[in-house]
Design a protein around this motif. Structure first.
Motif, mmCIF file in Angstrom:
data_model
loop_
_atom_site.group_PDB
_atom_site.id
_atom_site.type_symbol
_atom_site.label_atom_id
_atom_site.label_comp_id
_atom_site.label_asym_id
_atom_site.label_seq_id
_atom_site.Cartn_x
_atom_site.Cartn_y
_atom_site.Cartn_z
ATOM 1 N N ASP A 193 0.843 -1.198 0.000
ATOM 2 C CA ASP A 193 0.000 0.000 0.000
ATOM 3 C C ASP A 193 0.880 1.251 0.000
ATOM 4 O O ASP A 193 1.200 1.806 1.042
ATOM 5 C CB ASP A 193 -0.908 -0.039 1.237
ATOM 6 N N THR A 194 1.311 1.645 -1.210
ATOM 7 C CA THR A 194 2.105 2.870 -1.374
ATOM 8 C C THR A 194 1.510 3.670 -2.531
ATOM 9 O O THR A 194 0.877 3.103 -3.429
ATOM 10 C CB THR A 194 3.582 2.558 -1.723
ATOM 11 N N ALA A 198 0.202 2.454 -6.349
ATOM 12 C CA ALA A 198 -1.216 2.692 -6.643
ATOM 13 C C ALA A 198 -1.376 3.480 -7.941
ATOM 14 O O ALA A 198 -2.178 3.132 -8.807
ATOM 15 C CB ALA A 198 -1.866 3.444 -5.481
ATOM 16 N N ARG A 205 -4.812 5.392 -3.814
ATOM 17 C CA ARG A 205 -4.396 4.155 -3.142
ATOM 18 C C ARG A 205 -5.614 3.368 -2.665
ATOM 19 O O ARG A 205 -5.574 2.140 -2.617
ATOM 20 C CB ARG A 205 -3.347 4.407 -2.057
ATOM 21 N N GLU A 206 -6.714 4.062 -2.334
ATOM 22 C CA GLU A 206 -7.935 3.362 -1.897
ATOM 23 C C GLU A 206 -8.454 2.470 -3.042
ATOM 24 O O GLU A 206 -8.773 1.303 -2.845
ATOM 25 C CB GLU A 206 -9.045 4.364 -1.505
ATOM 26 N N ASN A 209 -6.066 -0.476 -3.542
ATOM 27 C CA ASN A 209 -6.183 -1.511 -2.514
ATOM 28 C C ASN A 209 -7.455 -2.330 -2.686
ATOM 29 O O ASN A 209 -7.449 -3.550 -2.502
ATOM 30 C CB ASN A 209 -6.141 -0.881 -1.117
ATOM 31 N N LYS A 212 -6.790 -4.611 -5.724
ATOM 32 C CA LYS A 212 -5.720 -5.610 -5.599
ATOM 33 C C LYS A 212 -5.929 -6.561 -4.418
ATOM 34 O O LYS A 212 -5.532 -7.725 -4.487
ATOM 35 C CB LYS A 212 -4.379 -4.894 -5.388
ATOM 36 N N GLY A 213 -6.507 -6.055 -3.330
ATOM 37 C CA GLY A 213 -6.615 -6.845 -2.092
ATOM 38 C C GLY A 213 -7.136 -8.255 -2.295
ATOM 39 O O GLY A 213 -6.512 -9.224 -1.833
ATOM 40 N N ARG A 220 -5.716 -8.664 1.374
ATOM 41 C CA ARG A 220 -5.373 -7.237 1.360
ATOM 42 C C ARG A 220 -3.981 -7.077 0.776
ATOM 43 O O ARG A 220 -3.220 -8.046 0.680
ATOM 44 C CB ARG A 220 -5.393 -6.667 2.787
ATOM 45 N N THR A 221 -3.644 -5.826 0.436
ATOM 46 C CA THR A 221 -2.272 -5.529 0.023
ATOM 47 C C THR A 221 -1.398 -5.437 1.276
ATOM 48 O O THR A 221 -1.896 -5.401 2.404
ATOM 49 C CB THR A 221 -2.224 -4.197 -0.749
ATOM 50 N N ARG A 223 1.679 -3.986 3.929
ATOM 51 C CA ARG A 223 2.028 -2.707 4.563
ATOM 52 C C ARG A 223 3.548 -2.529 4.548
ATOM 53 O O ARG A 223 4.300 -3.506 4.592
ATOM 54 C CB ARG A 223 1.547 -2.669 6.022
ATOM 55 N N THR A 224 3.958 -1.271 4.537
ATOM 56 C CA THR A 224 5.404 -0.995 4.497
ATOM 57 C C THR A 224 6.119 -1.544 5.734
ATOM 58 O O THR A 224 7.250 -1.998 5.636
ATOM 59 C CB THR A 224 5.670 0.514 4.369
#
Ligand code: NAD
Length: 264
Positions: A193-194, A198, A205-206, A209, A212-213, A220-221, A223-224
């Motif tokens: 989620d970047t 996106a 990004r919403e 996500n 792709k999620g 879900r995608t 997280r960093t």
């Protein structure tokens, strides 16, 4: 009982350290006790992260660095050692935003841009970092590849080819420098989620996500901070028996979608 810091006493350079994944790695390395040199083509972004680390009690320096420049890579390593005495850890995170396009659509400049930053940048940073790691008695290199280094994607030949090459470069680093107590491993993130990821194909990004999620087994995608956790593991002695390999942090994407006809 207080938990020991995994990277106490280490001196790390994080290229692309001002970006979304690079900054998460920089912060986590600092939380684990490393001195962190945040190096990015955007000095402003690097400064912001280094200042954050310092204000949380860590040691950090921001450097302007274009990884496609041999002189700047050499200088980043020299400045790190001059300032902090040694270099033990290198996280190669910087990457170019490659335009979408098949080989007819991409210009030679697009192709070279992707390789100069995604691959040659890693070569250059390793070239100058390895002698310092050897002097320090050993070290760890963490190269950020991608799940797209394992599979092809439509209209992404430069990105996929450069990331596939990162996997091979990493193996060769491990082979050549194991004798010097230098380990090299890569991480292949799935969709994280970047903003950069996106905006390749979606408006926000919403939206990215949401699309792709469902393609991920975890729903879900990524997280960093999940990539930062992997990088910390590979940089630390927790992974002391691991070198020349790839850590796939992809929410199960490749296990289930490796040859999707409807890629997201
Ligand atoms: N976000 C994802 O979904 C995803 C998935 C797989 C792999 N990755 C990889 O993770 C890494 C970080 O990506 P991100 O999503 O955080 O992107 P990002 O754009 O937030 O971070 C990239 C950083 O690299 C810097 N940079 C660009 N060119 C540079 C250069 N020539 N020299 C030095 N720094 C330079 C940028 O300024 C930026 O701060 C990349 O290697 C990317 O390929 C990302």
């Amino acid at each position: 009982m207080a938990q020991a810091q995994l990277l106490a006493g280490r001196v790390a350079i994080v290229t692309g350290g001002g970006g979304e994944i690079g900054s998460a790695i920089s912060r986590r390395f600092a939380e684990e006790g490393a001195v962190v040199v945040v190096a990015d083509i955007s000095l402003e972004k690097a400064e912001k992260i280094a200042a954050e680390i310092r204000s949380s009690g860590g040691q950090s320096l921001a450097l302007a660095l274009d990884v496609s420049s041999p002189d700047q890579c050499a200088k980043a390593v020299t400045e790190t050692v001059d300032r902090f005495g040694e270099l033990t850890t290198l996280a190669n995170v910087a990457a170019a935003a490659t335009p979408l396009g098949n080989v007819e659509e991409l210009s030679l400049e697009n192709w070279r841009g992707a390789f100069d930053i995604n691959l040659t940048g890693m070569f250059l940073m390793c070239k100058y970092a390895v002698p310092q790691m050897r002097k320090a008695g050993g070290g760890a290199i963490v190269n950020i590849a991608s799940s797209h280094g394992h599979i092809g994607m439509p209209r992404r030949p430069a990105y996929c080819a450069s990331k596939g090459a990162v996997l091979q470069l990493t193996k060769c680093l491990a082979i050549d420098y194991g004798k010097d107590n230098i380990r090299a491993n890569s991480i292949s993130p799935g969709a994280i989620d970047t903003l950069r990821a996106a905006l390749q194909r979606f408006k926000s990004r919403e939206e990215a996500n949401a699309a792709k999620g469902p393609a991920y087994l975890v729903g879900r995608t990524g997280r960093t901070d999940e990539i930062a956790a992997g990088a910390t593991f590979l940089a630390s002695d927790e992974s002391s028996f691991m070198t020349g390999t790839d850590l796939l942090l992809d929410g199960g994407y490749l296990a289930f979608k490796g040859t999707t006809t409807n890629p997201v």
